[in-house]
Each structure stands twice: as C-alpha cells, then as structure tokens.
Design an enzyme around this catalytic site. Structure first.
Site, PDB file in Angstrom:
ATOM      1  N   GLU A   1      33.385  39.679  39.810  1.00 53.58           N
ATOM      2  CA  GLU A   1      33.115  41.050  39.408  1.00 53.58           C
ATOM      3  C   GLU A   1      33.255  41.211  37.890  1.00 53.58           C
ATOM      4  OE1 GLU A   1      34.348  45.552  40.831  1.00 53.58           O
ATOM      5  OE2 GLU A   1      35.719  43.905  41.189  1.00 53.58           O
TER       6      GLU A   1
ATOM      7  N   ASP B   1      31.494  38.848  44.217  1.00 55.80           N
ATOM      8  CA  ASP B   1      32.728  39.628  44.231  1.00 55.80           C
ATOM      9  C   ASP B   1      32.350  41.078  43.890  1.00 55.80           C
ATOM     10  OD1 ASP B   1      35.220  40.730  43.760  1.00 55.80           O
ATOM     11  OD2 ASP B   1      35.650  39.526  41.994  1.00 55.80           O
TER      12      ASP B   1
ATOM     13  N   GLU C   1      45.445  49.589  35.367  1.00 59.63           N
ATOM     14  CA  GLU C   1      45.471  50.212  36.691  1.00 59.63           C
ATOM     15  C   GLU C   1      46.750  51.011  36.954  1.00 59.63           C
ATOM     16  OE1 GLU C   1      42.801  46.765  38.973  1.00 59.63           O
ATOM     17  OE2 GLU C   1      44.970  46.837  39.238  1.00 59.63           O
TER      18      GLU C   1
END
Length: 211
Positions: A31, A81, A147
C-alpha cells in the site's frame, strides 16, 4: 492471478501480503500510504488535507493496479495490499464525516469513475474481518506516530463503508472473508486454500460473474 487484500487499518494486510510473497512466490504490491506526502498533514488537519491525500492515493493505487494486472497476465500471482476499489470506502468516509466538501467528493467520484474502465476486477478479494475495537487495539500497539489518536468511530464508519463497497463488487468478483482474529498461520493457510479454489474456478469458468 490478481488478488486484493482489503481490511480496516491495522488488521494485518501488509503482513499477509508479505507472507504470501514468501510462501507462494507471489509478487507483492504494498500500500502506497507511508510514501504519501500528505499523510501526516491529514492526521493533523483532516479538513484541510483529506482531498489532497485521497487523490494522491487514488492515482498511486491506479498505477499499482495497472502494473499488477500486467504481471498477472504473464502468469504471476500478484497480491495487492489494498486496491483501487477499496480506496472508494475511504472516500465515502471522508465525505460523510465532513472532511470532503460536496464539490470535492463529486470531483473524486468523477476521477474514480473515469479511471475505473481502464482496470479489471481482481480475480479474488480477501476481506480480513476484525471488529473495529480490536483493530484499534492493534493500531495503538504498533504505535505509528501519525495514527496516534485515531478514533474508534472512524474505524466503525470505515467498516460500514467497506461493506457497501464489497456488496457492490460481489457480483463482479469473488470475495473471500477470513476471520483475522485467528493466528497468523491459520489465516494464511485459509487464504492459500481460497486462492487454490479460485484458481480452479477460473479454469472452469464457474463463478457467477462469468454468466
């Protein structure tokens, strides 16, 4: 064969993609999130940066999908991904949570719909199922700075958006749902079995999307 691994954030897509590359000789397509120049900006100010981040991801996933498809035509097992199609679930959340304006969402939809006919559907989509609460625990455990503070409500909304995307895709491609709460070896063994079954379906032309 062209395979897409989809899941909530933190569930283990990348780990599964890399494991399939090691065990099955698959070509992994990871990704393109951490290379996105807008990611940390987005987490600090999502209203300002959501559109730029999502459009950057859309085009990178489009290019990744094109390359994976070409390699699959040469006989490679290609595992993505997250995919171009999964990207739309994130755009839904951006819009419904107010981070995309109406004009930005319409612009994103226009780009997505314009590019999509240049792609095929994956031969199989693997959806790694995990409750949002457990996904958040995994996110907090891996402690990636950008995150930090990701709210549970975001993951709950993303799960609902993904359901809409997968429901729309199901008539067009095979979707395999795997419980990601199982140990890693069990997960990858079940995925390998699902890919073997799908390969047999492709050879026989038996999946409903061919009818």
């Amino acid at each position: 064969m062209l395979v897409a691994i989809e899941a909530l954030i933190g569930v283990g897509k990348t780990t599964l993609t890399q494991a399939l590359a090691t065990r099955c000789g698959a070509t992994p397509f990871l990704e393109p999130v951490e290379s996105n120049p807008f990611l940390c900006d987005y987490y600090s100010d999502p209203h300002r940066w959501a559109y730029a981040m999502q459009v950057n991801l859309l085009y990178n996933r489009f290019r990744m999908f094109q390359e994976a498809h070409l390699r699959s035509l040469r006989g490679e097992l290609c595992v993505m991904d997250r995919s171009y199609y999964g990207d739309y679930a994130f755009a839904i959340v951006q819009h419904e949570d107010g981070y995309f304006t109406e004009k930005e969402f319409k612009s994103y939809e226009f780009m997505h719909e314009t590019l999509q006919p240049q792609l095929v559907y994956p031969d199989v989509i693997v959806w790694l199922e995990l409750p949002p609460e457990e996904a958040l625990q995994r996110i907090n455990k891996r402690a990636r700075g950008c995150e930090d503070g990701l709210p549970l409500a975001y993951l709950q909304h993303l799960e609902k958006a993904y359901k809409r995307v997968l429901d729309a895709l199901e008539p067009r491609c095979k979707i395999v749902r795997i419980d990601a709460r199982q140990d890693a070896l069990t997960v990858i063994t079940k995925v390998e079995a699902a890919l073997a079954d799908r390969r047999a379906e492709l050879l026989a032309g038996e999946h409903p999307c061919y009818k």
